[in-house]
Design an enzyme around this catalytic site. Sequence first.
Site, PDB file in Angstrom:
ATOM      1  N   CYS A  83     -72.516  99.972  25.737  1.00  0.00           N
ATOM      2  CA  CYS A  83     -72.634  99.491  24.470  1.00  0.00           C
ATOM      3  C   CYS A  83     -72.289 100.699  23.403  1.00  0.00           C
ATOM      4  CB  CYS A  83     -73.986  99.125  23.932  1.00  0.00           C
ATOM      5  SG  CYS A  83     -75.094 100.613  24.426  1.00  0.00           S
ATOM      6  N   SER A 129     -85.335  97.399  28.834  1.00  0.00           N
ATOM      7  CA  SER A 129     -84.670  98.788  29.498  1.00  0.00           C
ATOM      8  C   SER A 129     -85.610  99.625  29.858  1.00  0.00           C
ATOM      9  CB  SER A 129     -83.792  98.993  28.331  1.00  0.00           C
ATOM     10  OG  SER A 129     -82.432  98.041  28.070  1.00  0.00           O
ATOM     11  N   LEU A 130     -86.111  99.809  31.104  1.00  0.00           N
ATOM     12  CA  LEU A 130     -87.177 100.683  31.299  1.00  0.00           C
ATOM     13  C   LEU A 130     -86.484 102.199  31.699  1.00  0.00           C
ATOM     14  CD1 LEU A 130     -89.989 100.246  31.502  1.00  0.00           C
ATOM     15  CD2 LEU A 130     -89.843 100.108  33.967  1.00  0.00           C
ATOM     16  N   HIS A 131     -85.567 101.894  32.683  1.00  0.00           N
ATOM     17  CA  HIS A 131     -84.710 103.171  33.059  1.00  0.00           C
ATOM     18  C   HIS A 131     -85.478 104.193  33.950  1.00  0.00           C
ATOM     19  CE1 HIS A 131     -81.628 101.341  30.909  1.00  0.00           C
ATOM     20  NE2 HIS A 131     -81.926 101.837  29.423  1.00  0.00           N
ATOM     21  N   GLY A 174     -77.403  98.185  19.101  1.00  0.00           N
ATOM     22  CA  GLY A 174     -78.845  98.096  18.512  1.00  0.00           C
ATOM     23  C   GLY A 174     -79.827  97.645  19.297  1.00  0.00           C
ATOM     24  N   CYS A 224     -71.839  89.089  25.126  1.00  0.00           N
ATOM     25  CA  CYS A 224     -72.526  90.318  24.979  1.00  0.00           C
ATOM     26  C   CYS A 224     -72.453  90.562  23.461  1.00  0.00           C
ATOM     27  CB  CYS A 224     -72.311  91.535  25.552  1.00  0.00           C
ATOM     28  SG  CYS A 224     -73.326  92.825  25.502  1.00  0.00           S
ATOM     29  N   CYS A 238     -77.762 102.161  16.237  1.00  0.00           N
ATOM     30  CA  CYS A 238     -78.906 102.093  16.691  1.00  0.00           C
ATOM     31  C   CYS A 238     -79.730 103.160  16.401  1.00  0.00           C
ATOM     32  CB  CYS A 238     -78.523 101.685  18.163  1.00  0.00           C
ATOM     33  SG  CYS A 238     -80.435 101.309  19.011  1.00  0.00           S
ATOM     34  N   CYS A 252     -81.168 107.041  22.301  1.00  0.00           N
ATOM     35  CA  CYS A 252     -81.316 107.110  23.888  1.00  0.00           C
ATOM     36  C   CYS A 252     -80.060 107.950  24.146  1.00  0.00           C
ATOM     37  CB  CYS A 252     -81.026 105.784  24.609  1.00  0.00           C
ATOM     38  SG  CYS A 252     -82.407 104.634  24.171  1.00  0.00           S
ATOM     39  N   ASN A 292     -72.106 103.752  33.055  1.00  0.00           N
ATOM     40  CA  ASN A 292     -70.760 103.925  32.357  1.00  0.00           C
ATOM     41  C   ASN A 292     -70.936 105.094  31.552  1.00  0.00           C
ATOM     42  OD1 ASN A 292     -68.285 103.401  31.631  1.00  0.00           O
ATOM     43  ND2 ASN A 292     -68.477 101.597  30.574  1.00  0.00           N
ATOM     44  N   CYS A 334     -76.617 107.133  25.623  1.00  0.00           N
ATOM     45  CA  CYS A 334     -75.597 105.990  25.001  1.00  0.00           C
ATOM     46  C   CYS A 334     -74.835 106.545  23.800  1.00  0.00           C
ATOM     47  CB  CYS A 334     -76.790 104.967  24.673  1.00  0.00           C
ATOM     48  SG  CYS A 334     -76.262 103.807  23.527  1.00  0.00           S
ATOM     49  N   GLU A 391     -69.033  95.362  17.717  1.00  0.00           N
ATOM     50  CA  GLU A 391     -68.699  94.960  18.546  1.00  0.00           C
ATOM     51  C   GLU A 391     -69.168  93.985  19.459  1.00  0.00           C
ATOM     52  OE1 GLU A 391     -67.767  98.773  20.296  1.00  0.00           O
ATOM     53  OE2 GLU A 391     -69.478  98.449  21.604  1.00  0.00           O
ATOM     54  N   SER A 405     -82.772  91.764  25.017  1.00  0.00           N
ATOM     55  CA  SER A 405     -83.004  92.844  25.468  1.00  0.00           C
ATOM     56  C   SER A 405     -83.987  93.697  24.600  1.00  0.00           C
ATOM     57  CB  SER A 405     -81.839  93.850  25.993  1.00  0.00           C
ATOM     58  OG  SER A 405     -81.271  94.328  24.954  1.00  0.00           O
TER      59      SER A 405
HETATM   60  S1  SF4 Z   1     -79.358 102.353  25.004  1.00  0.00           S
HETATM   61 FE1  SF4 Z   1     -79.635 100.479  23.470  1.00  0.00          FE
HETATM   62  S2  SF4 Z   1     -81.453 101.016  22.508  1.00  0.00           S
HETATM   63 FE2  SF4 Z   1     -80.688 102.873  23.326  1.00  0.00          FE
HETATM   64  S3  SF4 Z   1     -79.551 103.945  21.826  1.00  0.00           S
HETATM   65 FE3  SF4 Z   1     -78.093 102.742  23.013  1.00  0.00          FE
HETATM   66  S4  SF4 Z   1     -78.210 100.620  21.750  1.00  0.00           S
HETATM   67 FE4  SF4 Z   1     -79.755 101.866  21.336  1.00  0.00          FE
END
Ligand code: SF4
Length: 378
Positions: free
Chosen positions: A368, A246-248, A189, A127, A134, A138, A325, A141, A114, A223
């Site tokens: 995502c 992406s540190l988080h 991804g 985007c 992926c 995470c 989200n 996600c 997508e 990213s």
């Molecule tokens: S946040 Fe990004 S890197 Fe982490 S699982 Fe989702 S798509 Fe993959």
Amino acid sequence: MEEWIIMASSLPLVFDAPKRGMPPRHLADLDAEQRREAVKELGLPAFRADQIARQYYGRLEADPEKMTDLPAAVRDKIGEALFPPLLTPVKHIACDGGETRKTLWRAGDGTLLESVLMRYPERATLCISSQAGCGMACPFCATGQGGLDRNLTTAEIVDQVRAAAAALRDGDVAGGPGRLSNIVFMGMGEPLANYKRVVAAVRRITSPAPEGFGLSQRSVTVSTVGLAPAIRKLADEGLHVTLAVSLHTPDDKLRDTLVPVNNRWPIAEVLDAARYYADKTGRRVSIEYALIRDVNDQPWRADLLGKKLRKALGALVHVNLIPLNPTSGSEWDASPKPVEREFVRRVIAQGVSCTVRDTRGQEIAAACGQLAAEADHR
Ligand code: SF4
């Protein structure tokens, strides 16, 4: 991707092996030299290579039948050899008055991916996905829950851009005809896990026609969750794209669970690599931080984040807070607004610039991977 599978072989959950083979080559997979070779193999004169590329990158045309400056007799041959079925739109979903449009694509082998187009008064940002699924796992996600399906080819990445640029030019997106100005690799991804194809795609996106679409390198953001060696390698490519990490969270204990690849490359190593990137390119690094209620939104974490970034990157850093989200049925939730404001205030108090990202597309599941995940479940 293969190199990362080997390096991370002790992390089977984090790096799944791709489940499918790669699709046949497409014009957009090839660089100038390879294009000329391919045209020669078809028995055509070398100048046809640039002519076809000008159609694709300059006129955004992907159907050889419509390339009317090519003799009708050779269009079939070119179509078969260089334009295999690539991406077919399964559906478009719009929100924000039509100015955000998410497209679910089906690749030639049935793989789903997508992209999301977001129009703002002064820019239009796409985007894009670099992998189907992926392998980074995470837990917050949607994409991460399904594992890695396969890497996208350079052409599959590039064609998301061509399609969006054509849709904008042709006035198919609310707001009238426009021009695609920005690309962010923040769809499905981990871009740096598909390193070679992503870098090739960045070159096609940013080179002038007939080599590419001619977008400015500064308008492209790649990213990563922090594949430190790949960040360093990217710094040495001579590209000046923006790097978003992406540190988080600023502490390894929590990051080991939020971003499992942290077990391989912990925060200090990631920030070292980010500093190398900033020094090599002169570009300020973006730090992405999805703010999650009662998970990573505590005041002490804001203080620690600001301190660590100031020390590692000085002024060459900006923090983007992303209100989470939530995915359906998930235990993860966005932080309340007062908590978010306090977090921003504390990061800035440490001398680090910090803003909250505008979250487009909440109602079309634009975190995502959510759209592809929904389609998979039907
Ligand atoms: S946040 Fe990004 S890197 Fe982490 S699982 Fe989702 S798509 Fe993959």
